[in-house]
Write a protein that holds these residues in place. Sequence first.
Motif, mmCIF file in Angstrom:
data_model
loop_
_atom_site.group_PDB
_atom_site.id
_atom_site.type_symbol
_atom_site.label_atom_id
_atom_site.label_comp_id
_atom_site.label_asym_id
_atom_site.label_seq_id
_atom_site.Cartn_x
_atom_site.Cartn_y
_atom_site.Cartn_z
ATOM 1 N N LYS A 78 51.430 46.504 47.685
ATOM 2 C CA LYS A 78 51.605 46.643 46.238
ATOM 3 C C LYS A 78 52.217 45.345 45.751
ATOM 4 N N GLY A 79 51.615 44.777 44.707
ATOM 5 C CA GLY A 79 51.972 43.428 44.320
ATOM 6 C C GLY A 79 51.129 42.455 45.128
ATOM 7 N N CYS A 80 51.052 41.206 44.664
ATOM 8 C CA CYS A 80 50.226 40.228 45.384
ATOM 9 C C CYS A 80 50.749 38.819 45.159
ATOM 10 N N ALA A 81 51.054 38.128 46.242
ATOM 11 C CA ALA A 81 51.612 36.778 46.157
ATOM 12 C C ALA A 81 50.577 35.726 45.807
ATOM 13 N N HIS A 82 49.307 36.089 45.736
ATOM 14 C CA HIS A 82 48.306 35.117 45.278
ATOM 15 C C HIS A 82 48.628 34.650 43.865
ATOM 16 N N GLY A 83 49.227 35.531 43.064
ATOM 17 C CA GLY A 83 49.702 35.130 41.748
ATOM 18 C C GLY A 83 48.630 34.914 40.699
ATOM 19 N N CYS A 84 47.467 35.519 40.844
ATOM 20 C CA CYS A 84 46.399 35.350 39.851
ATOM 21 C C CYS A 84 46.863 35.886 38.493
ATOM 22 N N ILE A 85 46.851 35.043 37.491
ATOM 23 C CA ILE A 85 47.379 35.436 36.186
ATOM 24 C C ILE A 85 46.581 36.572 35.575
ATOM 25 N N TYR A 86 45.316 36.689 35.925
ATOM 26 C CA TYR A 86 44.424 37.672 35.313
ATOM 27 C C TYR A 86 44.411 39.020 36.020
ATOM 28 N N CYS A 87 45.126 39.182 37.116
ATOM 29 C CA CYS A 87 44.982 40.368 37.965
ATOM 30 C C CYS A 87 45.190 41.667 37.193
ATOM 31 N N LEU A 199 35.020 26.843 40.947
ATOM 32 C CA LEU A 199 34.886 25.807 41.970
ATOM 33 C C LEU A 199 35.784 24.618 41.659
ATOM 34 N N ASP A 200 36.558 24.722 40.584
ATOM 35 C CA ASP A 200 37.440 23.655 40.128
ATOM 36 C C ASP A 200 38.818 23.824 40.760
ATOM 37 N N ASN A 201 39.205 22.912 41.638
ATOM 38 C CA ASN A 201 40.492 23.014 42.329
ATOM 39 C C ASN A 201 41.671 22.958 41.365
ATOM 40 N N GLY A 202 41.569 22.114 40.340
ATOM 41 C CA GLY A 202 42.661 22.012 39.379
ATOM 42 C C GLY A 202 42.868 23.302 38.616
ATOM 43 N N LEU A 203 41.787 23.911 38.166
ATOM 44 C CA LEU A 203 41.881 25.186 37.475
ATOM 45 C C LEU A 203 42.414 26.264 38.400
ATOM 46 N N LYS A 204 41.930 26.282 39.625
ATOM 47 C CA LYS A 204 42.370 27.284 40.604
ATOM 48 C C LYS A 204 43.878 27.242 40.801
ATOM 49 N N ARG A 205 44.464 26.055 40.835
ATOM 50 C CA ARG A 205 45.915 25.937 41.081
ATOM 51 C C ARG A 205 46.733 26.620 39.997
ATOM 52 N N HIS A 206 46.250 26.625 38.774
ATOM 53 C CA HIS A 206 46.965 27.286 37.679
ATOM 54 C C HIS A 206 46.569 28.748 37.545
ATOM 55 N N LEU A 207 45.314 29.050 37.826
ATOM 56 C CA LEU A 207 44.766 30.376 37.586
ATOM 57 C C LEU A 207 45.125 31.367 38.686
ATOM 58 N N ALA A 213 41.575 27.985 48.481
ATOM 59 C CA ALA A 213 40.839 27.034 47.655
ATOM 60 C C ALA A 213 39.357 27.415 47.609
ATOM 61 N N PRO A 214 38.640 26.988 46.578
ATOM 62 C CA PRO A 214 37.219 27.322 46.465
ATOM 63 C C PRO A 214 36.412 26.961 47.704
ATOM 64 N N ALA A 215 36.622 25.770 48.248
ATOM 65 C CA ALA A 215 35.868 25.351 49.435
ATOM 66 C C ALA A 215 36.175 26.249 50.627
ATOM 67 N N GLN A 216 37.423 26.687 50.749
ATOM 68 C CA GLN A 216 37.791 27.602 51.835
ATOM 69 C C GLN A 216 37.062 28.930 51.707
ATOM 70 N N ARG A 217 36.933 29.415 50.491
ATOM 71 C CA ARG A 217 36.260 30.696 50.289
ATOM 72 C C ARG A 217 34.771 30.593 50.627
ATOM 73 N N LEU A 218 34.169 29.477 50.278
ATOM 74 C CA LEU A 218 32.769 29.291 50.626
ATOM 75 C C LEU A 218 32.599 29.191 52.145
#
Length: 362
Positions: A78-87, A199-207, A213-218
Motif C-alpha cells: 500500500k503506497g508506492c515509492a515510485h512517486g508517480c504524480i498521476y497515480c 520515452l523522454d527521460n527528463g519528463l520521466k524524472r519529474h512525472l 527509465a524508459p529504456a529499462q522498461r523497453l
Amino acid sequence: MVHRAIHHKGRGALTNPASRFSATAGEDFDDGWDTLDRAAEEDDTAPATHLHRDPTRRVISRNESPDVPFSASINPYKGCAHGCIYCFARPTHEYLDHSSGLDFETEIYYKPDAAELFEAELRHPRYRCEAITLGANTDPYQPDDRHLGITRSILEVAHRFNQPISIITKGAHVTRDLDLIGDLAHRNLASVFVSLTSLDNGLKRHLEPRAAAPAQRLRTIEALAHAGVPTGALVAPVIPMITDAEIEHLVGAAADAGATRAGYVMLRLPHAIKHLFREWLAAHYPERAEHVMSLINQMRGGADYDSAWGTRMTGTGTYADLIAKRFALACRRTGINGKRFSLDTTAFRVPPAAGDQIGFDF
C-alpha cells in the motif's frame, strides 16, 4: 498538515495535503521573516521512506467494475515509492490516515505474510480458480520489493498451485523472477504488462521519479518476450499536451521490443490527485497548465474528473475520441493486438500441505 509546494529530489508530489477523512488540518503561514521561502530553498533532500507492516488477514481483493478486465487482484504493498504524480491509487492512502501526497510515496505498507495468506485462500474449499492480477493498485515491483521479496513469495505459491497470474508493473526488476514467471508462462499461467508513459527521460524524472527509465522498461519487455512470456504494454496515463504526442512512438517501441498486446488509459484525477497534479503542472509546465486542464475538462464533462463506469478510463468528447482512434491505428500499424491475454484456469491444483500424510501401496 498542508505544506508549501517544494520540489523534493526523487519525489513526485510537491505537498502533503491532509486526508479528506482527517478531523483537523493545518496550513503553513509566513511569519514575516521569510521562513517559508528560506525553507524551500534549503530543503533539497528527498523525504525518507518508512516501511510499515500491514496486518491484513486476506490478500485477494475483488472488484465488480466493468472498466477493469479482471475481478481478482493482489497488492503486496500500500503506497508506492515510485512517486508517480498521476497515480490513481494515491487517495487510498487516506484510509490509513495518511496524505495522498508525499505520504503515499514515503509511508509504505508491506504484507509480510502475503504468501501464507495467499496459500490459505487458494486452499479454501470455496475457492474457484480465476486469473489474479498483481499490481492492480500499486506496483508489486516497486523499489523496496528488491529486499523484501514479497512479490516473489506470491509467485512461488502460484507456481505450486498452477494458479494463473497477470502482472502489471513499471519496475524493471520483474526480470529477477523470470525463472518463475517464465515457467508459469510456458504453461499459459502468466502474462506481464509493462507500463509505458513517456520515452523522454527528463519528463520521466519529474512525472514518475523512482520508476525505471524508459529504456529499462523497453529492455524489460524484450527480456520477458525473449523468455516466452506473453508480454504487453500499457500506455498509461495519456496526459493531454504532456505525453499524448508520444502515443505512436510508445506503441511502436513496445512492438519493436516484443510486446504483442497493448492498452491505454487516459489520465484520471480523483479526489486529491486533481490538486496534486495542478501543483505539479504549475511547477514544471506553467506555460501549458491552462491548456492541459482545459483538455482534461473537455473529456470529463467540464470537471477535472468523472468517475462514471464505462468512460472513466477513456474520457468522452472529441479529444478522447481522437486519442482512441490514434491508439487503434498505431496498434494496427505495428500488428499489436488490443485483446487481453487469456490464461489457463483449468490446470489449478491444490498440492499436499506440509505435514499431510501420503499413502503408499506396497
